[in-house]
Enzyme design. Sequence first.
Site, short mmCIF file in Angstrom:
data_model
loop_
_atom_site.label_atom_id
_atom_site.label_comp_id
_atom_site.label_asym_id
_atom_site.label_seq_id
_atom_site.Cartn_x
_atom_site.Cartn_y
_atom_site.Cartn_z
N CYS A 130 0.86 -1.19 0.00
CA CYS A 130 0.00 0.00 0.00
C CYS A 130 0.89 1.24 0.00
O CYS A 130 1.71 1.42 0.90
CB CYS A 130 -0.91 0.00 1.23
SG CYS A 130 -1.78 1.58 1.45
N CYS A 178 0.61 3.33 3.17
CA CYS A 178 1.29 2.68 4.31
C CYS A 178 2.79 2.91 4.20
O CYS A 178 3.47 3.14 5.21
CB CYS A 178 0.96 1.19 4.35
SG CYS A 178 -0.70 0.83 4.96
N ASP A 211 -0.46 16.23 -1.56
CA ASP A 211 -0.71 15.34 -2.69
C ASP A 211 0.41 15.48 -3.72
O ASP A 211 0.86 16.58 -4.03
CB ASP A 211 -2.07 15.67 -3.32
CG ASP A 211 -2.57 14.57 -4.23
OD1 ASP A 211 -3.56 13.91 -3.89
OD2 ASP A 211 -1.95 14.35 -5.31
N HIS A 237 -4.32 1.00 8.35
CA HIS A 237 -4.80 0.73 7.00
C HIS A 237 -6.30 0.42 7.02
O HIS A 237 -6.72 -0.64 7.50
CB HIS A 237 -4.04 -0.42 6.34
CG HIS A 237 -4.46 -0.62 4.92
ND1 HIS A 237 -3.88 0.04 3.86
CD2 HIS A 237 -5.46 -1.36 4.39
CE1 HIS A 237 -4.49 -0.30 2.74
NE2 HIS A 237 -5.45 -1.16 3.03
N ASN A 247 -12.89 9.93 -1.87
CA ASN A 247 -13.35 9.12 -2.98
C ASN A 247 -13.44 7.66 -2.54
O ASN A 247 -12.58 7.19 -1.80
CB ASN A 247 -12.39 9.24 -4.17
CG ASN A 247 -12.31 10.66 -4.70
OD1 ASN A 247 -13.30 11.38 -4.66
ND2 ASN A 247 -11.14 11.05 -5.16
N HIS A 301 -6.51 3.17 0.45
CA HIS A 301 -6.23 3.43 1.88
C HIS A 301 -6.97 4.74 2.16
O HIS A 301 -6.67 5.76 1.52
CB HIS A 301 -4.71 3.57 2.08
CG HIS A 301 -4.27 3.82 3.50
ND1 HIS A 301 -3.24 3.12 4.10
CD2 HIS A 301 -4.72 4.70 4.43
CE1 HIS A 301 -3.08 3.55 5.35
NE2 HIS A 301 -3.96 4.52 5.57
N HIS A 309 -8.49 8.15 2.70
CA HIS A 309 -7.88 9.48 2.77
C HIS A 309 -8.91 10.52 2.39
O HIS A 309 -9.79 10.27 1.57
CB HIS A 309 -6.66 9.58 1.85
CG HIS A 309 -6.94 9.19 0.43
ND1 HIS A 309 -7.03 7.87 0.02
CD2 HIS A 309 -7.16 9.94 -0.68
CE1 HIS A 309 -7.27 7.83 -1.28
NE2 HIS A 309 -7.38 9.07 -1.72
N HIS A 353 -9.24 14.34 0.83
CA HIS A 353 -8.57 15.41 0.10
C HIS A 353 -8.99 16.74 0.72
O HIS A 353 -10.19 17.03 0.84
CB HIS A 353 -9.01 15.42 -1.37
CG HIS A 353 -8.60 14.22 -2.16
ND1 HIS A 353 -7.53 14.22 -3.02
CD2 HIS A 353 -9.12 12.97 -2.22
CE1 HIS A 353 -7.40 13.03 -3.58
NE2 HIS A 353 -8.36 12.25 -3.11
P1 DGP Z 1 -7.76 9.11 -4.89
O1 DGP Z 1 -7.86 9.14 -6.37
O2 DGP Z 1 -8.94 9.77 -4.19
O3 DGP Z 1 -7.50 7.70 -4.39
O4 DGP Z 1 -6.50 10.01 -4.51
C1 DGP Z 1 -5.21 9.52 -4.37
C2 DGP Z 1 -4.28 10.70 -4.39
O5 DGP Z 1 -3.04 10.27 -3.86
C3 DGP Z 1 -4.00 11.27 -5.77
O6 DGP Z 1 -4.46 12.62 -5.80
C4 DGP Z 1 -2.49 11.21 -5.91
C5 DGP Z 1 -2.01 10.94 -4.53
N1 DGP Z 1 -0.85 10.07 -4.43
C6 DGP Z 1 -0.70 8.84 -4.99
N2 DGP Z 1 0.49 8.32 -4.67
C7 DGP Z 1 1.11 9.25 -3.87
C8 DGP Z 1 2.37 9.28 -3.21
O7 DGP Z 1 3.18 8.35 -3.27
N3 DGP Z 1 2.64 10.39 -2.49
C9 DGP Z 1 1.77 11.43 -2.38
N4 DGP Z 1 2.15 12.49 -1.65
N5 DGP Z 1 0.57 11.44 -2.99
C10 DGP Z 1 0.25 10.35 -3.72
#
Ligand code: DGP
Length: 112
Positions: A3, A6, A29, A45, A86, A97, A99, A101
């Site tokens: 993950c 994680c 992000d 998780h 989402n 996982h 989250h 926004h």
């Molecule tokens: P969602 O599509 O709602 O699952 O959003 C996931 C978000 O996570 C997306 O906007 C990009 C961000 N993201 C994915 N991988 C990483 C990472 O390794 N580091 C960071 N900081 N953000 C990430």
Amino acid sequence: MDCVFCRVIAKELPADFVYEDDEIVAFRDIHPAAPVHVLVVPRRHVTSVTALTEADAAFVGKLVLVGARIAREQGIADNGFRFSTNVGEHGRQSVPHLHFHLMGGRKLTTEV
Ligand code: DGP
């Protein structure tokens, strides 16, 4: 550990953290869709809000309060912001996982 969040939480992957406590972290992000785009993430998780139970009610409240606190700290609380999560394929969740926004710093569209 496969993950990505994680791994970020374990500091195996770099991230720009803006908040950390014993249960929750928040980091920027990697693909910001707004001038402020922070992800508020439980350390534990949990796949999405659908995996939460009544026992998590206080924890969910804390996630929301941490989001509001970071919004104030990032200077976007007065003009407003979006705090959203989402879920699954139709919700276009790409990281399984939980989250939230936190996005602000400009007037958002209905898409972002
Ligand atoms: P969602 O599509 O709602 O699952 O959003 C996931 C978000 O996570 C997306 O906007 C990009 C961000 N993201 C994915 N991988 C990483 C990472 O390794 N580091 C960071 N900081 N953000 C990430």
